[in-house]
Design an enzyme around this catalytic site. Structure first.
Site, PDB file in Angstrom:
ATOM      1  N   HIS A 190      -3.721 -17.856  -4.298  1.00  0.00           N
ATOM      2  CA  HIS A 190      -4.628 -17.055  -3.463  1.00  0.00           C
ATOM      3  C   HIS A 190      -5.903 -17.815  -3.070  1.00  0.00           C
ATOM      4  CE1 HIS A 190      -6.346 -16.813  -7.439  1.00  0.00           C
ATOM      5  NE2 HIS A 190      -7.479 -16.452  -6.866  1.00  0.00           N
ATOM      6  N   ASP A 191      -6.098 -19.021  -3.596  1.00  0.00           N
ATOM      7  CA  ASP A 191      -7.282 -19.818  -3.234  1.00  0.00           C
ATOM      8  C   ASP A 191      -6.937 -20.950  -2.278  1.00  0.00           C
ATOM      9  OD1 ASP A 191      -9.058 -18.421  -4.845  1.00  0.00           O
ATOM     10  OD2 ASP A 191      -8.761 -19.728  -6.570  1.00  0.00           O
ATOM     11  N   ASP A 240      -9.858 -17.090 -15.750  1.00  0.00           N
ATOM     12  CA  ASP A 240     -10.468 -17.661 -14.553  1.00  0.00           C
ATOM     13  C   ASP A 240     -11.577 -18.666 -14.891  1.00  0.00           C
ATOM     14  OD1 ASP A 240     -10.677 -17.286 -11.542  1.00  0.00           O
ATOM     15  OD2 ASP A 240     -12.752 -16.988 -12.150  1.00  0.00           O
ATOM     16  N   ASN A 265      -0.647   4.606  -0.432  1.00  0.00           N
ATOM     17  CA  ASN A 265      -1.336   5.861  -0.079  1.00  0.00           C
ATOM     18  C   ASN A 265      -2.032   5.796   1.282  1.00  0.00           C
ATOM     19  OD1 ASN A 265      -3.338   4.117  -0.796  1.00  0.00           O
ATOM     20  ND2 ASN A 265      -4.527   5.592  -1.981  1.00  0.00           N
ATOM     21  N   ASP A 281      -5.478 -11.216 -14.880  1.00  0.00           N
ATOM     22  CA  ASP A 281      -6.436 -12.265 -14.553  1.00  0.00           C
ATOM     23  C   ASP A 281      -7.776 -11.806 -15.115  1.00  0.00           C
ATOM     24  OD1 ASP A 281      -7.802 -14.340 -13.256  1.00  0.00           O
ATOM     25  OD2 ASP A 281      -6.556 -14.129 -11.466  1.00  0.00           O
ATOM     26  N   GLU A 283      -7.480 -21.400 -16.189  1.00  0.00           N
ATOM     27  CA  GLU A 283      -7.747 -22.049 -14.908  1.00  0.00           C
ATOM     28  C   GLU A 283      -8.866 -23.055 -15.132  1.00  0.00           C
ATOM     29  OE1 GLU A 283      -8.985 -21.214 -10.299  1.00  0.00           O
ATOM     30  OE2 GLU A 283     -10.201 -20.522 -11.971  1.00  0.00           O
ATOM     31  N   ASP A 316      -1.839  -1.379  -3.720  1.00  0.00           N
ATOM     32  CA  ASP A 316      -2.223  -0.661  -4.942  1.00  0.00           C
ATOM     33  C   ASP A 316      -1.167  -0.810  -6.048  1.00  0.00           C
ATOM     34  OD1 ASP A 316      -0.263   1.205  -3.941  1.00  0.00           O
ATOM     35  OD2 ASP A 316      -1.856   1.988  -2.630  1.00  0.00           O
ATOM     36  N   ASP A 376       0.847  -1.200   0.000  1.00  0.00           N
ATOM     37  CA  ASP A 376       0.000   0.000   0.000  1.00  0.00           C
ATOM     38  C   ASP A 376       0.876   1.240   0.000  1.00  0.00           C
ATOM     39  OD1 ASP A 376      -2.024   1.870   0.397  1.00  0.00           O
ATOM     40  OD2 ASP A 376      -1.996   1.590   2.580  1.00  0.00           O
ATOM     41  N   ASP A 420      -4.210   3.730   2.782  1.00  0.00           N
ATOM     42  CA  ASP A 420      -5.613   3.372   3.041  1.00  0.00           C
ATOM     43  C   ASP A 420      -5.740   1.906   3.456  1.00  0.00           C
ATOM     44  OD1 ASP A 420      -5.100   2.100   0.683  1.00  0.00           O
ATOM     45  OD2 ASP A 420      -6.760   2.994  -0.441  1.00  0.00           O
TER      46      ASP A 420
HETATM   47  O1  ISL Z   1     -11.038 -22.196  -4.415  1.00  0.00           O
HETATM   48  C1  ISL Z   1     -11.809 -23.041  -4.790  1.00  0.00           C
HETATM   49  C2  ISL Z   1     -12.507 -23.878  -3.846  1.00  0.00           C
HETATM   50  O2  ISL Z   1     -12.495 -23.308  -2.619  1.00  0.00           O
HETATM   51  C3  ISL Z   1     -12.048 -23.308  -6.193  1.00  0.00           C
HETATM   52  O3  ISL Z   1     -13.155 -24.074  -6.411  1.00  0.00           O
HETATM   53  C4  ISL Z   1     -12.184 -21.990  -6.931  1.00  0.00           C
HETATM   54  O4  ISL Z   1     -13.350 -21.362  -6.531  1.00  0.00           O
HETATM   55  C5  ISL Z   1     -12.206 -22.243  -8.395  1.00  0.00           C
HETATM   56  O5  ISL Z   1     -11.015 -22.838  -8.698  1.00  0.00           O
HETATM   57  C6  ISL Z   1     -12.298 -20.977  -9.190  1.00  0.00           C
HETATM   58  O6  ISL Z   1     -11.421 -20.017  -8.694  1.00  0.00           O
HETATM   59  C7  ISL Z   1     -11.393 -18.791  -9.324  1.00  0.00           C
HETATM   60  O7  ISL Z   1     -12.682 -18.259  -9.526  1.00  0.00           O
HETATM   61  C8  ISL Z   1     -13.406 -17.921  -8.350  1.00  0.00           C
HETATM   62  C9  ISL Z   1     -12.591 -17.026  -7.410  1.00  0.00           C
HETATM   63  O8  ISL Z   1     -13.252 -16.883  -6.189  1.00  0.00           O
HETATM   64  C10 ISL Z   1     -11.205 -17.584  -7.178  1.00  0.00           C
HETATM   65  O9  ISL Z   1     -10.453 -16.717  -6.370  1.00  0.00           O
HETATM   66  C11 ISL Z   1     -10.584 -17.791  -8.524  1.00  0.00           C
HETATM   67  O10 ISL Z   1      -9.244 -18.209  -8.447  1.00  0.00           O
HETATM   68  C12 ISL Z   1     -14.635 -17.211  -8.809  1.00  0.00           C
HETATM   69  O11 ISL Z   1     -14.312 -16.227  -9.731  1.00  0.00           O
HETATM   70 CA    CA Z   2      -3.717   1.873  -1.200  1.00  0.00          CA
END
Ligand code: ISL
Ligand code: CA
Length: 556
Positions: free
Chosen positions: A326-327, A199, A22, A97, A256, A28, A20, A24
């Site tokens: 991140h998932d 995605d 700025n 993405d 994905e 960013d 970050d 908040d």
């Molecule tokens: O993380 C999952 C299960 O908990 C996966 O089923 C995931 O939701 C799936 O792979 C799709 O992920 C992507 O699309 C989602 C988003 O929430 C995820 O962050 C993204 O990586 C919906 O857009």
């Molecule tokens: Ca910021």
């Protein structure tokens, strides 16, 4: 595939948690710009930004409300243009993405679509009449819990949402809708963006969402992917997208693909009918699934992880390789030991992943060994999926403490806490209170600390990246599993003509004996990398591996 793509090392940035500038509390674009030298120094050469478009952020940006605008919380279009320019100056490619399976319900297309059955956007989404008793068209459930159908009074119809209610699914059967998406893609590529991570792309063709489907994972609804993954027209759409968009640019495309088998995956990367460069598959992320799917209290078995990875290595000419994003929870907490052997195991896991055949993906923070977070209460979570899951588990009759413990172990928020830059206030991430709590261990685990230490996880990543980008055998070599039945060690070779690279990683927290199979006892092999500084220099017949020890031998 082009040389730059083959040499690609992807670094995934989750912008709101990166840096970050700025004050908040939200990361960013200027923060990313500030930290580009850090990424360059690591050696990554492709940056993947999770969504930064205009969005109400109910799923952290995977709910896009305007495809051609930057969300002001991240900065301006000028900042973005500058980011592209600076990336290119540093010979880093920038990948966005892109979510084209669904939009936000706030998107203009949806706002119009829900008004009536006969306007320009009526068919941009998937609408169906209720059953005769007024109920939803099918038993399909959404990925985040609850039904995948939502009723709208104005149209007297239900719309489909495979994810949250506020993420309506686009109707790919509409030619106009598809053209609108292609135009939007060209808008970004014309700006100089180097490609997309697409995605949930395996879900876009949905001929079967209108039938009842089997119920899995102890849920109340049919599994969302039964009716939607790898649908009949999927490859027709992707080939069209390739023809209309990707074939006109020098770009990298990563799909994905949840709920896709290796056989299905081959179609996406078939060079005769071009679609995408590579897929991002999930099978190995399911090795610790149980009664409640992902949110189950299980630890993986090495044999399951290895079998899955090897199956994919052997089935595809090229793959993406990762153990976290991140998932997912933090990889060192999930597959290694985030306590006593945090450093050793983080390095070994990186080694095993990065030297497989394919494109490695690093998620921000993994290169310094960031761990799962110790949240104490539910309200510290931010992810919509964490709340829905907790509610679901409690409704199923689980004790609240147990439900919280399960959500804690597997929550996507584990990996979404702010990047730990130093041991000062807010870990150097922001001068303000961050949007999500910082992991308490930032006083010890942070970038500053890392850069001072020659033996750090980060410097190990640097060495690995050098091997992976410079040695031909690491790029083009065949993958061959060895010692398929070993209960603690994952070992494989990469072979290119007479060059042999041998990768050995122990998943045990004890000392284990490992016998090198006869056919690969190559006497010229020398150690080129290890996470213990006194590992054997030469390849012998038997090696005693210490906890999480990882060694790479090479005969070149
Ligand atoms: O993380 C999952 C299960 O908990 C996966 O089923 C995931 O939701 C799936 O792979 C799709 O992920 C992507 O699309 C989602 C988003 O929430 C995820 O962050 C993204 O990586 C919906 O857009
Ligand atoms: Ca910021």
């Amino acid at each position: 595939m082009n040389d730059w793509k083959k040499r690609g090392i992807i670094y995934e940035i989750y912008p709101q948690s990166f840096k970050d500038t700025n004050g908040d509390g939200i990361g960013d674009l200027k923060g990313i710009i500030e930290k580009l030298p850090y990424i360059k120094k690591l050696g990554a050469n492709i940056v993947w930004l999770t969504p930064i478009y205009q969005s109400p952020l109910i799923d952290n940006g995977y709910d896009i409300s305007d495809y051609t605008k930057i969300n002001p919380i991240y900065g301006t279009m000028d900042d973005f243009n500058r980011l592209i320019e600076l990336c290119h100056e540093k010979e880093i490619k920038l990948v966005m993405d892109l979510v084209v399976n669904h939009t936000s319900d706030q998107a203009k297309w949806f706002q119009e679509s829900k008004k009536s059955r006969n306007n320009k956007y009526s068919d941009y989404y998937i609408w169906r009449d209720p059953k005769s008793d007024g109920s939803a068209p099918s038993n399909l459930g959404s990925a985040f819990g609850g039904s995948a159908w939502e009723y709208v009074k104005e149209r007297g119809q239900y719309y489909l949402h495979l994810f949250a209610k506020k993420q309506p699914d686009l109707n790919w059967e509409s030619t106009e809708m598809r053209q609108s998406l292609y135009d939007m893609m060209k808008f970004w590529l014309d700006k100089g963006v180097d490609g997309f991570r697409l995605d949930s792309i395996s879900l876009i063709s949905k001929p079967n969402v209108f039938d009842d489907v089997p119920i899995e994972d102890n849920k109340n609804y049919g599994a969302y992917y039964y009716g939607s993954s790898n649908g009949t027209s999927l490859h027709e759409y992707l080939q069209e997208m390739n023809r209309e968009v990707f074939s006109k640019y020098d770009v990298i495309t990563i799909g994905e693909t949840p709920h896709t088998t290796p056989k299905q995956a081959q179609k996406y990367i078939n060079l005769e009918k071009p679609e995408l460069d590579m897929v991002l598959q999930f099978e190995h992320m399911h090795v610790d699934y149980g009664e409640y799917g992902r949110y189950s209290d299980l630890r993986f078995k090495l044999s399951d992880l290895r079998n899955s990875l090897v199956k994919w290595q052997n089935s595809l000419t090229w793959n993406t390789n990762y153990l976290g994003n991140h998932d997912q929870p933090r990889l060192v907490s999930r597959f290694g030991d985030d306590d006593k052997y945090r450093i050793e195991s983080a390095k070994m896991l990186a080694m095993i992943t990065m030297l497989q055949k394919g494109t490695p993906m690093i998620f921000q923070g993994d290169e310094i060994g960031m761990t799962n977070v110790a949240f104490e209460s539910l309200n510290q979570f931010k992810d919509i999926e964490a709340y829905n899951t907790y509610e679901f588990l409690v409704k199923k009759g689980l004790n609240k403490d147990i439900a919280l413990k399960i959500v804690k172990n597997k929550s996507r928020d584990n990996s979404r806490t702010p990047m730990q830059w130093n041991n000062e206030k807010n870990a150097g991430f922001s001068t303000a209170n961050p949007w999500i709590k910082i992991n308490n261990n930032y006083d010890k685990i942070n970038v500053n600390e890392t850069l001072r230490d020659e033996d750090s996880i980060y410097s190990f990543y640097q060495k690995l990246i050098k091997i992976r980008t410079k040695l031909k055998v690491a790029i083009d070599g065949d993958f061959n599993l060895i010692s398929a039945d070993d209960s603690s060690v994952f070992a494989y070779t990469r072979i290119l003509k007479d060059r042999q690279m041998l990768v050995i990683g122990s998943f045990s927290n004890k000392k284990v004996k490992f016998e090198i199979p006869n056919n690969i006892r190559n006497k010229e092999s020398k150690r080129i990398l290890s996470n213990y500084d006194d590992s054997p220099q030469n390849l012998s017949d038997i090696i005693y591996l210490r906890p999480y020890e990882g060694i790479v031998f090479d005969n070149g």
